[in-house]
Design a protein around this motif. Structure first.
Motif, PDB file in Angstrom:
ATOM      1  N   LYS A   5     -11.596 -36.684  -5.786  1.00  0.00           N
ATOM      2  CA  LYS A   5     -11.032 -35.348  -5.650  1.00  0.00           C
ATOM      3  C   LYS A   5     -10.123 -35.083  -6.839  1.00  0.00           C
ATOM      4  N   ILE A   6     -10.622 -34.291  -7.792  1.00  0.00           N
ATOM      5  CA  ILE A   6      -9.837 -34.014  -8.988  1.00  0.00           C
ATOM      6  C   ILE A   6      -8.972 -32.771  -8.789  1.00  0.00           C
ATOM      7  N   LYS A   7      -7.943 -32.654  -9.601  1.00  0.00           N
ATOM      8  CA  LYS A   7      -6.941 -31.610  -9.401  1.00  0.00           C
ATOM      9  C   LYS A   7      -7.491 -30.219  -9.688  1.00  0.00           C
ATOM     10  N   THR A   8      -8.218 -30.057 -10.784  1.00  0.00           N
ATOM     11  CA  THR A   8      -8.732 -28.731 -11.160  1.00  0.00           C
ATOM     12  C   THR A   8     -10.220 -28.792 -11.506  1.00  0.00           C
ATOM     13  N   PRO A   9     -11.105 -28.841 -10.499  1.00  0.00           N
ATOM     14  CA  PRO A   9     -12.546 -28.810 -10.792  1.00  0.00           C
ATOM     15  C   PRO A   9     -12.932 -27.486 -11.436  1.00  0.00           C
ATOM     16  N   SER A  10     -13.831 -27.550 -12.398  1.00  0.00           N
ATOM     17  CA  SER A  10     -14.256 -26.327 -13.093  1.00  0.00           C
ATOM     18  C   SER A  10     -15.658 -26.514 -13.639  1.00  0.00           C
ATOM     19  N   MET A  11     -16.280 -25.406 -13.986  1.00  0.00           N
ATOM     20  CA  MET A  11     -17.630 -25.425 -14.562  1.00  0.00           C
ATOM     21  C   MET A  11     -17.691 -24.528 -15.777  1.00  0.00           C
ATOM     22  N   THR A  12     -18.602 -24.848 -16.670  1.00  0.00           N
ATOM     23  CA  THR A  12     -18.969 -23.954 -17.773  1.00  0.00           C
ATOM     24  C   THR A  12     -20.429 -23.601 -17.562  1.00  0.00           C
ATOM     25  N   ILE A  13     -20.663 -22.356 -17.142  1.00  0.00           N
ATOM     26  CA  ILE A  13     -22.012 -21.916 -16.778  1.00  0.00           C
ATOM     27  C   ILE A  13     -22.617 -21.148 -17.954  1.00  0.00           C
ATOM     28  N   TYR A  14     -23.675 -21.711 -18.522  1.00  0.00           N
ATOM     29  CA  TYR A  14     -24.396 -21.043 -19.606  1.00  0.00           C
ATOM     30  C   TYR A  14     -25.544 -20.239 -19.003  1.00  0.00           C
ATOM     31  N   LEU A  15     -25.734 -19.046 -19.522  1.00  0.00           N
ATOM     32  CA  LEU A  15     -26.742 -18.137 -18.974  1.00  0.00           C
ATOM     33  C   LEU A  15     -28.054 -18.255 -19.732  1.00  0.00           C
ATOM     34  N   ALA A  16     -29.142 -18.125 -18.993  1.00  0.00           N
ATOM     35  CA  ALA A  16     -30.475 -18.152 -19.614  1.00  0.00           C
ATOM     36  C   ALA A  16     -30.735 -16.824 -20.322  1.00  0.00           C
ATOM     37  N   SER A  17     -31.685 -16.841 -21.228  1.00  0.00           N
ATOM     38  CA  SER A  17     -32.086 -15.605 -21.907  1.00  0.00           C
ATOM     39  C   SER A  17     -32.871 -14.726 -20.927  1.00  0.00           C
ATOM     40  N   PRO A  18     -32.681 -13.402 -20.907  1.00  0.00           N
ATOM     41  CA  PRO A  18     -31.865 -12.568 -21.798  1.00  0.00           C
ATOM     42  C   PRO A  18     -30.462 -12.288 -21.272  1.00  0.00           C
ATOM     43  N   TYR A  19     -30.065 -12.946 -20.186  1.00  0.00           N
ATOM     44  CA  TYR A  19     -28.760 -12.653 -19.585  1.00  0.00           C
ATOM     45  C   TYR A  19     -27.604 -12.997 -20.516  1.00  0.00           C
ATOM     46  N   ASN A  20     -27.782 -14.039 -21.342  1.00  0.00           N
ATOM     47  CA  ASN A  20     -26.688 -14.462 -22.221  1.00  0.00           C
ATOM     48  C   ASN A  20     -26.387 -13.461 -23.331  1.00  0.00           C
ATOM     49  N   LYS A  21     -27.308 -12.531 -23.574  1.00  0.00           N
ATOM     50  CA  LYS A  21     -27.108 -11.512 -24.607  1.00  0.00           C
ATOM     51  C   LYS A  21     -26.970 -10.117 -23.997  1.00  0.00           C
ATOM     52  N   GLY A  22     -26.764 -10.061 -22.687  1.00  0.00           N
ATOM     53  CA  GLY A  22     -26.700  -8.771 -22.000  1.00  0.00           C
ATOM     54  C   GLY A  22     -25.387  -8.053 -22.217  1.00  0.00           C
ATOM     55  N   LYS A  23     -25.208  -6.969 -21.471  1.00  0.00           N
ATOM     56  CA  LYS A  23     -23.972  -6.192 -21.571  1.00  0.00           C
ATOM     57  C   LYS A  23     -22.874  -6.866 -20.763  1.00  0.00           C
ATOM     58  N   ARG A  24     -21.638  -6.606 -21.152  1.00  0.00           N
ATOM     59  CA  ARG A  24     -20.489  -7.232 -20.495  1.00  0.00           C
ATOM     60  C   ARG A  24     -20.431  -6.908 -19.001  1.00  0.00           C
ATOM     61  N   GLU A  25     -20.752  -5.658 -18.644  1.00  0.00           N
ATOM     62  CA  GLU A  25     -20.694  -5.256 -17.241  1.00  0.00           C
ATOM     63  C   GLU A  25     -21.736  -5.990 -16.407  1.00  0.00           C
ATOM     64  N   GLU A  26     -22.929  -6.203 -17.002  1.00  0.00           N
ATOM     65  CA  GLU A  26     -23.977  -6.944 -16.301  1.00  0.00           C
ATOM     66  C   GLU A  26     -23.570  -8.402 -16.070  1.00  0.00           C
ATOM     67  N   VAL A  27     -22.944  -8.993 -17.080  1.00  0.00           N
ATOM     68  CA  VAL A  27     -22.487 -10.377 -16.955  1.00  0.00           C
ATOM     69  C   VAL A  27     -21.354 -10.473 -15.926  1.00  0.00           C
ATOM     70  N   ARG A  28     -20.507  -9.453 -15.890  1.00  0.00           N
ATOM     71  CA  ARG A  28     -19.423  -9.434 -14.906  1.00  0.00           C
ATOM     72  C   ARG A  28     -19.981  -9.422 -13.485  1.00  0.00           C
ATOM     73  N   LEU A  29     -21.045  -8.652 -13.269  1.00  0.00           N
ATOM     74  CA  LEU A  29     -21.686  -8.608 -11.949  1.00  0.00           C
ATOM     75  C   LEU A  29     -22.314  -9.958 -11.592  1.00  0.00           C
ATOM     76  N   LEU A  30     -22.914 -10.617 -12.593  1.00  0.00           N
ATOM     77  CA  LEU A  30     -23.484 -11.949 -12.353  1.00  0.00           C
ATOM     78  C   LEU A  30     -22.385 -12.941 -11.965  1.00  0.00           C
ATOM     79  N   ALA A  31     -21.246 -12.830 -12.649  1.00  0.00           N
ATOM     80  CA  ALA A  31     -20.121 -13.707 -12.338  1.00  0.00           C
ATOM     81  C   ALA A  31     -19.614 -13.473 -10.917  1.00  0.00           C
ATOM     82  N   GLN A  32     -19.575 -12.205 -10.498  1.00  0.00           N
ATOM     83  CA  GLN A  32     -19.133 -11.877  -9.144  1.00  0.00           C
ATOM     84  C   GLN A  32     -20.102 -12.420  -8.091  1.00  0.00           C
ATOM     85  N   MET A  33     -21.389 -12.486  -8.453  1.00  0.00           N
ATOM     86  CA  MET A  33     -22.388 -13.055  -7.547  1.00  0.00           C
ATOM     87  C   MET A  33     -22.158 -14.554  -7.343  1.00  0.00           C
ATOM     88  N   ILE A  34     -21.587 -15.209  -8.358  1.00  0.00           N
ATOM     89  CA  ILE A  34     -21.333 -16.648  -8.275  1.00  0.00           C
ATOM     90  C   ILE A  34     -20.066 -16.935  -7.483  1.00  0.00           C
TER      91      ILE A  34
END
Length: 389
Positions: free
Chosen positions: A102-131
């Motif tokens: 049990k670590i103090k601050t678990p975290s992830m770095t989620i890389y997006l597949a193409s074409p999501y990684n080059k999408g618009k900021r608002e679209e990426v924000r919605l994807l983040a909210q889904m997570i």
């Protein structure tokens, strides 16, 4: 031919190192120059090897612990996002080498597949909210209790569920799935739960209020364990940083790049991807912490630590409950911590100590089996010539 020259060195250099030389050497380089380069690489490679009997463990311990005294006790904070901190410095190193589940601050770095990684900021924000995990408390204006009718009523926040693209019916379905009550229905912007209490004639107060409190923490959307999300841009691509971790479920998402997404939870990597992935991740995490501190430690020492911690096929910390417990020597185990307990247990079991390693030989003042201590010399007296004076 240049290819013939490279093939001559296949038995002298590791495949990856030889491939790296091929990639770095220009195509039009002459055979003589290629051979000179390969000879120089072979010479350096031989110098990098450990000599037989060299105390690599002691050298690794010294090389890591000395710079470790200069580490700071700090925490990295992501600006603009509450509760998004990452443990760094000495506390993080201790978490890793102790193999804390049990670590103090678990975290992830989620890389997006193409074409999501080059999408618009608002679209990426919605994807983040889904997570990000969404609880009933986050999407409700209030939760009311009707004691007379034994009903719990969730008043939904219309703007919030619209922003998250949720529907009252789907929320009611998820609530019903996670609680034991069968009568869960949606009514406009409300979710109504009828509490069944057929086993008692009187209306009990505590169960219904307990249900109300449990509903607040109920996850109805997103991935459980992902508490915060932060979309950022790295190297021209969108990446989602998270507070909290759930590698298995994140990798199941279609818009996530499964080959690069990582977590800082070593045990989660071990459970999902296996011991080899955990071993390499352990090395990467330790190396990253040391590098962020501006310190210089040769990676081979860190690789040795990672190898030792994962050599049994599971992750074991450098503690008395980890790799120390597996040592065959009684004296070696006792030298770490709790000597009386180790001696008592060994005496009851009738254990023998062959004094085959370093620690136990130091304790009994014998030559340690490293360097010249590994070699036994014998003199042949029969062939010795004695000159008369």
């Amino acid at each position: 031919m240049a290819s013939d020259v490279y093939s001559e060195y296949e038995t002298r250099l590791p495949g990856l190192l030889l491939q790296r030389v091929k990639e770095e050497v220009p195509e039009k380089t002459g055979v003589r120059k290629i051979r000179a380069i390969l000879d120089a690489v072979c010479e350096e490679y031989e110098l990098c090897k450990s000599e037989s009997g060299e105390a690599v463990g002691l050298i690794a311990a010294q090389s890591i612990s000395e710079p470790g005294t200069q580490m700071t006790l700090n925490t990295k904070h992501f600006s603009g996002v509450e509760e998004m901190n990452v443990t760094m410095g000495l506390p993080r190193i201790i978490e890793l080498v102790d193999a804390r589940k049990k670590i103090k601050t678990p975290s992830m770095t989620i890389y997006l597949a193409s074409p999501y990684n080059k999408g618009k900021r608002e679209e990426v924000r919605l994807l983040a909210q889904m997570i990000k995990e969404t609880t009933v408390e986050e999407i409700s204006e209030q939760i009311n209790v009707n004691l007379a009718d034994q009903i719990v009523e969730i008043i939904l926040d219309k703007e919030r569920i619209k922003d998250l693209r949720l529907k009252p019916a789907s929320i009611a379905k998820e609530v019903k799935r996670q609680i034991s009550e069968k009568n869960v229905v949606s009514d406009g912007s409300k979710v109504i739960i009828k509490v069944e209490n057929s086993s008692s004639k009187s209306k009990e107060v505590s169960p219904i209020f307990k249900l109300k409190e449990n509903l607040k923490e109920l996850v109805v959307a997103g991935i459980k364990g992902i508490n915060q999300v932060l979309p950022i841009v790295e190297n021209g691509e969108f990446v989602i940083k998270t507070a909290g971790s759930n590698l298995k479920k994140v990798l199941a998402l279609e818009f996530v790049d499964k080959t690069t997404t990582i977590t800082n939870d070593i045990f989660e990597i071990y459970a999902v991807l296996g011991i080899e992935a955990a071993r390499y991740s352990l090395f990467e995490e330790i190396f990253s912490v040391i590098e962020q501190q501006g310190l210089n430690v040769n990676p081979r020492h860190l690789l040795l630590v990672a190898d030792v911690m994962t050599s049994y096929g599971i992750i074991r910390g450098i503690t008395r409950y980890g790799i120390i417990k597996e040592k065959s020597s009684v004296l070696s185990r006792a030298s770490f911590e709790t000597p009386i307990a180790h001696f008592t247990k060994a005496a009851l079991a009738g254990e023998l100590d062959s004094l085959s390693s370093i620690t136990e030989n130091v304790i009994v003042s014998q030559v340690i089996p490293i360097g010249t201590g590994l070699v036994d010399l014998y003199m042949n007296h029969k062939n010795k010539k004695v000159k008369d004076k």
